[in-house]
Design a protein around this motif. Structure first.
Motif, PDB file in Angstrom:
ATOM      1  N   ALA A  64       0.832  -1.211   0.000  1.00  0.00           N
ATOM      2  CA  ALA A  64       0.000   0.000   0.000  1.00  0.00           C
ATOM      3  C   ALA A  64       0.862   1.255   0.000  1.00  0.00           C
ATOM      4  N   GLY A  65       1.886   1.273   0.873  1.00  0.00           N
ATOM      5  CA  GLY A  65       2.763   2.436   0.927  1.00  0.00           C
ATOM      6  C   GLY A  65       3.549   2.622  -0.340  1.00  0.00           C
ATOM      7  N   SER A  66       3.965   1.508  -0.973  1.00  0.00           N
ATOM      8  CA  SER A  66       4.720   1.584  -2.220  1.00  0.00           C
ATOM      9  C   SER A  66       3.875   2.166  -3.343  1.00  0.00           C
ATOM     10  N   GLU A  67       2.604   1.777  -3.387  1.00  0.00           N
ATOM     11  CA  GLU A  67       1.727   2.282  -4.454  1.00  0.00           C
ATOM     12  C   GLU A  67       1.506   3.781  -4.310  1.00  0.00           C
ATOM     13  N   LYS A  68       1.297   4.244  -3.078  1.00  0.00           N
ATOM     14  CA  LYS A  68       1.147   5.689  -2.851  1.00  0.00           C
ATOM     15  C   LYS A  68       2.422   6.422  -3.254  1.00  0.00           C
ATOM     16  N   THR A  69       3.551   5.844  -2.885  1.00  0.00           N
ATOM     17  CA  THR A  69       4.836   6.486  -3.184  1.00  0.00           C
ATOM     18  C   THR A  69       5.058   6.590  -4.680  1.00  0.00           C
ATOM     19  N   GLN A  70       4.661   5.565  -5.433  1.00  0.00           N
ATOM     20  CA  GLN A  70       4.773   5.633  -6.892  1.00  0.00           C
ATOM     21  C   GLN A  70       3.972   6.804  -7.442  1.00  0.00           C
ATOM     22  N   ASP A  71       2.726   6.944  -6.983  1.00  0.00           N
ATOM     23  CA  ASP A  71       1.882   8.044  -7.464  1.00  0.00           C
ATOM     24  C   ASP A  71       2.518   9.393  -7.152  1.00  0.00           C
ATOM     25  N   ILE A  72       3.058   9.518  -5.949  1.00  0.00           N
ATOM     26  CA  ILE A  72       3.653  10.792  -5.523  1.00  0.00           C
ATOM     27  C   ILE A  72       4.902  11.109  -6.341  1.00  0.00           C
ATOM     28  N   LEU A  73       5.782  10.132  -6.504  1.00  0.00           N
ATOM     29  CA  LEU A  73       7.012  10.360  -7.264  1.00  0.00           C
ATOM     30  C   LEU A  73       6.703  10.694  -8.717  1.00  0.00           C
ATOM     31  N   ASN A  74       5.753   9.989  -9.315  1.00  0.00           N
ATOM     32  CA  ASN A  74       5.401  10.265 -10.714  1.00  0.00           C
ATOM     33  C   ASN A  74       4.816  11.658 -10.880  1.00  0.00           C
ATOM     34  N   ALA A  75       3.956  12.063  -9.935  1.00  0.00           N
ATOM     35  CA  ALA A  75       3.340  13.388 -10.030  1.00  0.00           C
ATOM     36  C   ALA A  75       4.373  14.493  -9.831  1.00  0.00           C
ATOM     37  N   LEU A  76       5.295  14.294  -8.881  1.00  0.00           N
ATOM     38  CA  LEU A  76       6.329  15.304  -8.645  1.00  0.00           C
ATOM     39  C   LEU A  76       7.307  15.383  -9.815  1.00  0.00           C
ATOM     40  N   TYR A  77       7.567  14.253 -10.448  1.00  0.00           N
ATOM     41  CA  TYR A  77       8.431  14.248 -11.634  1.00  0.00           C
ATOM     42  C   TYR A  77       7.761  15.028 -12.772  1.00  0.00           C
ATOM     43  N   GLN A  78       6.457  14.823 -12.938  1.00  0.00           N
ATOM     44  CA  GLN A  78       5.720  15.585 -13.961  1.00  0.00           C
ATOM     45  C   GLN A  78       5.801  17.079 -13.672  1.00  0.00           C
ATOM     46  N   ARG A  79       5.748  17.428 -12.390  1.00  0.00           N
ATOM     47  CA  ARG A  79       5.881  18.839 -12.012  1.00  0.00           C
ATOM     48  C   ARG A  79       7.244  19.367 -12.436  1.00  0.00           C
ATOM     49  N   ALA A  80       8.304  18.587 -12.191  1.00  0.00           N
ATOM     50  CA  ALA A  80       9.650  18.996 -12.590  1.00  0.00           C
ATOM     51  C   ALA A  80       9.751  19.116 -14.108  1.00  0.00           C
ATOM     52  N   GLU A  81       9.092  18.212 -14.850  1.00  0.00           N
ATOM     53  CA  GLU A  81       9.098  18.275 -16.314  1.00  0.00           C
ATOM     54  C   GLU A  81       8.474  19.563 -16.827  1.00  0.00           C
ATOM     55  N   GLN A  82       7.507  20.089 -16.092  1.00  0.00           N
ATOM     56  CA  GLN A  82       6.822  21.328 -16.486  1.00  0.00           C
ATOM     57  C   GLN A  82       7.621  22.569 -16.092  1.00  0.00           C
ATOM     58  N   GLY A  83       8.823  22.352 -15.532  1.00  0.00           N
ATOM     59  CA  GLY A  83       9.668  23.477 -15.149  1.00  0.00           C
ATOM     60  C   GLY A  83       9.300  24.110 -13.826  1.00  0.00           C
ATOM     61  N   LYS A  84       8.476  23.422 -13.024  1.00  0.00           N
ATOM     62  CA  LYS A  84       8.053  23.964 -11.737  1.00  0.00           C
ATOM     63  C   LYS A  84       8.961  23.444 -10.628  1.00  0.00           C
ATOM     64  N   ALA A  85       9.141  24.261  -9.623  1.00  0.00           N
ATOM     65  CA  ALA A  85       9.974  23.863  -8.494  1.00  0.00           C
ATOM     66  C   ALA A  85       9.311  22.744  -7.705  1.00  0.00           C
ATOM     67  N   VAL A  86      10.126  21.879  -7.132  1.00  0.00           N
ATOM     68  CA  VAL A  86       9.635  20.839  -6.231  1.00  0.00           C
ATOM     69  C   VAL A  86      10.145  21.203  -4.842  1.00  0.00           C
ATOM     70  N   GLU A  87       9.285  21.860  -4.079  1.00  0.00           N
ATOM     71  CA  GLU A  87       9.660  22.378  -2.776  1.00  0.00           C
ATOM     72  C   GLU A  87       9.023  21.540  -1.669  1.00  0.00           C
ATOM     73  N   PRO A  88       9.505  21.681  -0.420  1.00  0.00           N
ATOM     74  CA  PRO A  88       8.934  20.896   0.670  1.00  0.00           C
ATOM     75  C   PRO A  88       7.419  20.999   0.788  1.00  0.00           C
ATOM     76  N   ALA A  89       6.868  22.213   0.575  1.00  0.00           N
ATOM     77  CA  ALA A  89       5.412  22.371   0.665  1.00  0.00           C
ATOM     78  C   ALA A  89       4.698  21.603  -0.439  1.00  0.00           C
ATOM     79  N   ASP A  90       5.306  21.545  -1.648  1.00  0.00           N
ATOM     80  CA  ASP A  90       4.717  20.774  -2.744  1.00  0.00           C
ATOM     81  C   ASP A  90       4.730  19.284  -2.408  1.00  0.00           C
ATOM     82  N   ILE A  91       5.815  18.848  -1.792  1.00  0.00           N
ATOM     83  CA  ILE A  91       5.914  17.432  -1.419  1.00  0.00           C
ATOM     84  C   ILE A  91       4.905  17.110  -0.331  1.00  0.00           C
TER      85      ILE A  91
END
Length: 339
Positions: A64-91
């Protein structure tokens, strides 16, 4: 595709190892953060282990934790692809809304849509602001679409910050001619006595949070020029009496400290082409004992009036710092236990 391999740790609980591949190493660096601090934040929140191997991240933990982590990492990577900062508040927002909420309530359809990237952006001179929770998203929609909006809830939920950002955005896009920011000049639990200087110097300490927000959205020299030209006004609530506020975006902050008469006076200042945002936290009223809060009464009187927007923030909407949510939750529990 993620590669998943089961493993059995010493405690006997079945863990899985999932490998996520990220093709662009530059974006992966942004995702991981300096010294992999972003991965550390995710590990601590979701009780998983993250190992970076080249352009892959291995997730080791229960399914369960691994599946959530996959979703989070993929979404944050997409954010980085869009040129947006990945900051602690975003995480922090991704952790809270990427799997389940803090109280383990499953995501609603709206929340799933919010996290998958259907964001609203508020563009200002200095930065682009995005709502980080579902409640913030609905609040921002109201700020742009309704003439009168109330944002109610605890400190740190972005009520005033987003309202000022919306005001700046509408101003620079020519939708309003001026910005007016007001607060009741009420001391928060301590008496400051007589302050030196002229009227502006006396009231500026009360208005400082509004100046701080403006300086996040405009260059400092431009703020000074706009205030000098009276296209931005920052003033105590009492200064609104007798005025008609037309073609302006008006924000009343700390409205829980407005009296009933002040609140009625303020609400009736609205003129043609204006928008009003009223923000406050009804758990932090600093009025003298026995003086009712105008915000509490306005919420009761106006909440069913068509065309007025009410957004109610909760502790899970706090984005200032994760510790702020914990502090407010602890105080709420203490108040209920001793109430």
């Amino acid at each position: 595709m993620a590669n998943i391999a089961p493993s059995i740790p010493q405690d006997g609980k079945a863990n899985t190892e999932t490998l996520l591949n990220f093709p662009d190493n530059k974006h992966l660096i942004d995702l991981c953060g300096e010294f992999d601090r972003n991965l550390t934040q995710i590990e601590a929140a979701l009780a998983v282990q993250l190992l970076r191997r080249g352009n892959e991240i291995a997730i080791i933990g229960e399914t369960a934790g691994s599946e959530k982590t996959q979703d989070i990492l993929n979404a944050l990577y997409q954010r980085a692809e869009q040129g947006k900062a990945v900051e602690p508040a975003d995480i922090d927002a991704a952790i809270r809304f990427g799997g389940k909420l803090q109280n383990d309530t499953p995501l609603t359809a709206d929340q799933s849509e919010m996290f998958k990237g259907n964001h609203i952006e508020i563009r200002t001179r200095k930065k682009t602001v995005e709502p980080r929770t579902v409640t913030q998203k609905h609040y921002v929609e109201d700020l742009f679409s309704k003439e009168l909006v109330f944002g109610l809830g605890p400190a740190g939920t972005g009520k005033t910050y987003l309202a000022v950002a919306a005001a700046v955005s509408m101003f620079i896009n020519g939708m309003v001619d001026k910005i007016i920011l007001a607060r009741p000049a009420v001391e928060a639990g301590e008496r400051l006595g007589f302050l030196p200087g002229d009227m502006k110097e006396k009231v500026d300490p009360y208005m400082q949070p509004l100046y701080d927000a403006l300086n996040d959205f405009f260059p400092a020299k431009q703020v000074e020029k706009l205030i000098e030209d009276k296209r931005i006004e920052i003033a105590p609530l009492a200064f609104m009496r007798g005025r008609t506020l037309s073609n302006a975006y008006v924000v009343l902050d700390e409205a829980q400290n407005a009296t009933t008469m002040q609140m009625k006076m303020f609400l009736t200042r609205m003129g043609e082409g204006s928008h009003m945002a009223i923000t406050g936290d009804m758990s932090q009223i600093d009025l003298p004992r026995g003086v009712p809060s105008g915000l509490v009464e306005a919420e009761k009187i106006l909440r069913d009036v068509k065309g007025i927007g009410f957004t109610y923030f909760k502790t899970e909407d706090i984005v200032r710092h994760p510790m702020v949510a914990k502090i407010i939750t602890a105080y709420d529990k203490h108040a209920k236990y001793n109430g």
